[in-house]
Motif scaffolding. Structure first.
Motif, short mmCIF file in Angstrom:
data_model
loop_
_atom_site.label_atom_id
_atom_site.label_comp_id
_atom_site.label_asym_id
_atom_site.label_seq_id
_atom_site.Cartn_x
_atom_site.Cartn_y
_atom_site.Cartn_z
N SER A 179 3.50 -11.10 3.97
CA SER A 179 2.40 -10.74 4.85
C SER A 179 1.84 -11.98 5.56
CB SER A 179 1.29 -10.06 4.06
OG SER A 179 0.20 -9.75 4.90
N GLY A 180 1.60 -11.82 6.86
CA GLY A 180 0.97 -12.91 7.59
C GLY A 180 -0.51 -13.01 7.31
N ASP A 181 -1.14 -11.92 6.92
CA ASP A 181 -2.57 -11.89 6.59
C ASP A 181 -2.67 -11.88 5.06
OD1 ASP A 181 -5.25 -11.41 6.19
OD2 ASP A 181 -5.40 -9.96 7.83
N LYS A 182 -3.03 -13.01 4.50
CA LYS A 182 -3.01 -13.16 3.04
C LYS A 182 -4.23 -12.53 2.40
CE LYS A 182 0.71 -15.67 3.51
NZ LYS A 182 2.04 -15.10 3.26
N ARG A 183 -4.40 -11.25 2.61
CA ARG A 183 -5.48 -10.51 1.98
C ARG A 183 -4.91 -9.23 1.37
NH1 ARG A 183 -8.86 -8.31 5.35
NH2 ARG A 183 -7.57 -8.65 7.21
N ALA A 184 -5.48 -8.86 0.24
CA ALA A 184 -5.01 -7.64 -0.43
C ALA A 184 -6.17 -7.00 -1.19
CB ALA A 184 -3.86 -7.95 -1.38
N GLU A 185 -6.11 -5.68 -1.30
CA GLU A 185 -7.08 -4.93 -2.09
C GLU A 185 -6.33 -4.23 -3.22
OE1 GLU A 185 -9.18 -2.25 0.40
OE2 GLU A 185 -9.96 -3.81 1.76
N ALA A 186 -6.78 -4.45 -4.44
CA ALA A 186 -6.15 -3.84 -5.60
C ALA A 186 -7.18 -2.95 -6.30
CB ALA A 186 -5.64 -4.90 -6.56
N THR A 187 -6.80 -1.69 -6.50
CA THR A 187 -7.69 -0.73 -7.15
C THR A 187 -7.03 -0.23 -8.43
OG1 THR A 187 -8.57 -0.03 -5.00
CG2 THR A 187 -8.96 1.43 -6.89
N ILE A 188 -7.79 -0.24 -9.51
CA ILE A 188 -7.31 0.27 -10.80
C ILE A 188 -8.19 1.44 -11.20
CG2 ILE A 188 -6.83 -0.29 -13.21
CD1 ILE A 188 -6.59 -3.19 -12.41
N ASP A 189 -7.59 2.61 -11.30
CA ASP A 189 -8.32 3.83 -11.69
C ASP A 189 -7.93 4.23 -13.11
OD1 ASP A 189 -9.71 4.27 -9.24
OD2 ASP A 189 -7.85 4.99 -8.35
N TYR A 190 -8.90 4.23 -14.00
CA TYR A 190 -8.67 4.69 -15.37
C TYR A 190 -8.99 6.18 -15.42
CZ TYR A 190 -8.34 -0.15 -16.96
OH TYR A 190 -7.95 -1.46 -17.15
N ALA A 191 -8.00 6.99 -15.09
CA ALA A 191 -8.18 8.44 -15.16
C ALA A 191 -8.05 8.90 -16.61
CB ALA A 191 -7.15 9.14 -14.28
N THR A 192 -8.34 10.19 -16.84
CA THR A 192 -8.30 10.71 -18.21
C THR A 192 -6.90 10.64 -18.80
OG1 THR A 192 -10.10 12.22 -17.67
CG2 THR A 192 -8.81 12.71 -19.64
N THR A 247 -3.35 0.95 -7.14
CA THR A 247 -3.11 0.97 -5.69
C THR A 247 -3.33 -0.44 -5.15
OG1 THR A 247 -3.93 3.24 -5.59
CG2 THR A 247 -3.71 2.05 -3.51
N VAL A 248 -2.36 -0.94 -4.40
CA VAL A 248 -2.47 -2.25 -3.76
C VAL A 248 -2.18 -2.08 -2.28
CG1 VAL A 248 -1.60 -4.62 -3.67
CG2 VAL A 248 -1.72 -3.42 -5.87
N THR A 249 -3.11 -2.50 -1.43
CA THR A 249 -2.93 -2.39 0.02
C THR A 249 -3.17 -3.75 0.66
OG1 THR A 249 -5.24 -1.79 0.42
CG2 THR A 249 -3.69 0.01 0.01
N ASN A 250 -2.50 -3.95 1.79
CA ASN A 250 -2.70 -5.19 2.56
C ASN A 250 -2.39 -4.92 4.02
OD1 ASN A 250 0.23 -5.25 1.38
ND2 ASN A 250 0.30 -6.52 3.23
N PRO A 251 -2.97 -5.71 4.94
CA PRO A 251 -2.66 -5.53 6.36
C PRO A 251 -1.16 -5.72 6.62
CG PRO A 251 -4.59 -6.94 6.08
CD PRO A 251 -3.99 -6.76 4.72
N LEU A 252 -0.60 -4.82 7.43
CA LEU A 252 0.83 -4.84 7.71
C LEU A 252 1.07 -5.76 8.90
CD1 LEU A 252 3.55 -3.70 6.87
CD2 LEU A 252 3.17 -1.78 8.41
N THR A 253 1.22 -7.07 8.58
CA THR A 253 1.46 -8.05 9.63
C THR A 253 2.80 -8.75 9.48
OG1 THR A 253 0.35 -9.77 8.35
CG2 THR A 253 -1.00 -8.49 9.88
N GLY A 254 3.53 -8.43 8.43
CA GLY A 254 4.85 -9.03 8.21
C GLY A 254 5.86 -7.95 7.94
N SER A 255 6.97 -8.34 7.30
CA SER A 255 8.00 -7.35 6.98
C SER A 255 7.52 -6.45 5.88
CB SER A 255 9.29 -8.06 6.54
OG SER A 255 9.04 -8.85 5.40
N PRO A 256 7.63 -5.11 6.04
CA PRO A 256 7.16 -4.20 5.00
C PRO A 256 8.10 -4.23 3.81
CG PRO A 256 8.26 -2.98 6.74
CD PRO A 256 8.22 -4.41 7.19
N GLY A 257 7.53 -4.46 2.65
CA GLY A 257 8.37 -4.44 1.46
C GLY A 257 8.87 -5.81 1.12
N ASP A 258 10.03 -5.84 0.41
CA ASP A 258 10.54 -7.11 -0.06
C ASP A 258 11.96 -7.35 0.41
OD1 ASP A 258 11.44 -6.13 -3.46
OD2 ASP A 258 11.68 -5.12 -1.55
#
Length: 369
Positions: free
Chosen positions: A297-310, A316-327
């Protein structure tokens, strides 16, 4: 030990068949109405010898069958009545077919059949011609067929066990490769980024280069620690470091921050102790997702969410799509998908409609140690 038990079992069987043969032959001699030579010492010796030779049936099945066939043929050629001596012959035929391949068992069984049928063409009391050959052949053909079926079934079961073992070995190799990829790949990606920063600022701001080099030292130490723990787990020995898990998210976020990726971490629900497999997989999903952000990613920012469901842990990890998607066809996303699938969970990874790339994994909590 197993060979000794087999020999003892065969010896017991041989004695039992010998006793049955002697008693049964005396009874058959008394009750058989057809003309035959009365049983005597020679006949009883032949019956006993045919039964006792079974003590070698699994060690020397070829010799056992040929000897049993020769003794049985002699017994019948002397004109004694049909009797339990044929039971010993059938056991010898069955053992040969059960424990030897067709290349050996077929010609040996055929030779035994020829020996057995000699009396049909020489004895005055035997049924001559084809009418005598057909029922006479059954004493060899039937036990040979039974032994062959059992051998084929055992070989098929052995092949199935070998295939299951091979699949387990392949799965274990894949698991180890994925673990090493996650540990080493994450560490090297962070080290590379920090080294690039150090090289960039070294001529003008050496103090910042020192900070980057210190971060490289810490990152490499953490990576080595995780690698040692992974290899210790593979060797089934005590881990030499803390097992990776969601409790180490602060360390992961700190390493990513030093490498240049700003991570916003959100936790929903009450954090609680998770099954070891779920805890490790959740950590690896976050680690690999953030490493992909660092790499691509060209934009080195990411949001990570951890949900402790029952009943599940949702990451969930999201980041701005400014580079190649995936690996770029590497092991990252396929490896994460395999990890989640092995726990019976759900995994998605791809661009969203708002210009972001999202990785989401749902890991069921129930049913895992």
């Amino acid at each position: 030990m197993r060979a000794m038990k087999s020999l003892i079992g065969d010896a017991v069987l041989a004695v039992l068949i010998t006793l049955i043969g002697i008693v049964g032959t005396l009874g058959a001699d008394h009750w058989t109405a057809t003309a035959h030579r009365p049983i005597d010492g020679v006949g009883l010796v032949l019956v006993a010898a045919t039964g006792l030779v079974l003590v070698l049936r699994r060690r020397q099945p070829v010799v056992t069958l040929l000897v049993a066939a020769a003794l049985t043929s002699t017994y019948l050629l002397l004109g004694f009545t049909y009797g339990p001596i044929l039971l010993a012959l059938m056991i010898a035929v069955y053992t040969l077919a059960r424990h030897r391949p067709p290349a050996t068992s077929v010609p040996t069984a055929f030779a035994a059949l020829v020996l057995l049928l000699v009396h049909i063409f020489t004895s005055a009391t035997a049924v001559p011609g084809l009418l005598g050959v057909i029922p006479g052949s059954a004493w060899v053909v039937v036990p040979f067929a039974m032994g062959s079926v059992v051998r084929l079934q055992r070989e098929a079961a052995s092949r199935a066990r070998a295939e299951v073992l091979r699949q387990r070995v392949d799965d274990e190799r894949l698991r180890i490769a994925q673990e090493v990829h996650d540990v080493v790949g994450h560490g090297l990606a962070a080290i590379k980024m920090q080294a690039d920063v150090a090289l960039h600022v070294l001529p003008k701001k050496p103090e910042q280069a020192e900070v980057a080099l210190e971060a490289i030292s810490r990152t490499s130490s953490d990576a080595l620690e995780e690698l040692r723990a992974t290899l210790a787990l593979v060797r089934r020995t005590a881990s030499q470091g803390p097992t990776p898990g969601l409790a180490r998210l602060d360390d992961l976020r700190k390493r990513m921050s030093e490498a240049g990726v700003q991570v916003q971490l959100v936790t929903n629900g009450r954090p609680r102790e998770l099954p070891a497999a779920v805890d490790l997989t959740g950590y690896r999903i976050l680690q690999e997702s953030l490493t992909n952000v660092l790499r691509h990613s060209g934009d080195k920012r990411a949001e990570a969410t951890i949900d402790y469901a029952t009943d599940a842990l949702v990451i969930t990890v999201t980041n701005p799509l400014t580079g190649s998607p995936g690996d770029s066809g590497g092991l990252g996303i396929p490896g994460m998908r395999r990890r989640v699938a092995s726990l019976g969970g759900e995994f998605t990874a791809g661009p969203t409609g708002d210009g972001r790339f999202e990785v989401q994994a749902r890991l069921p909590i129930e049913g895992h140690p």
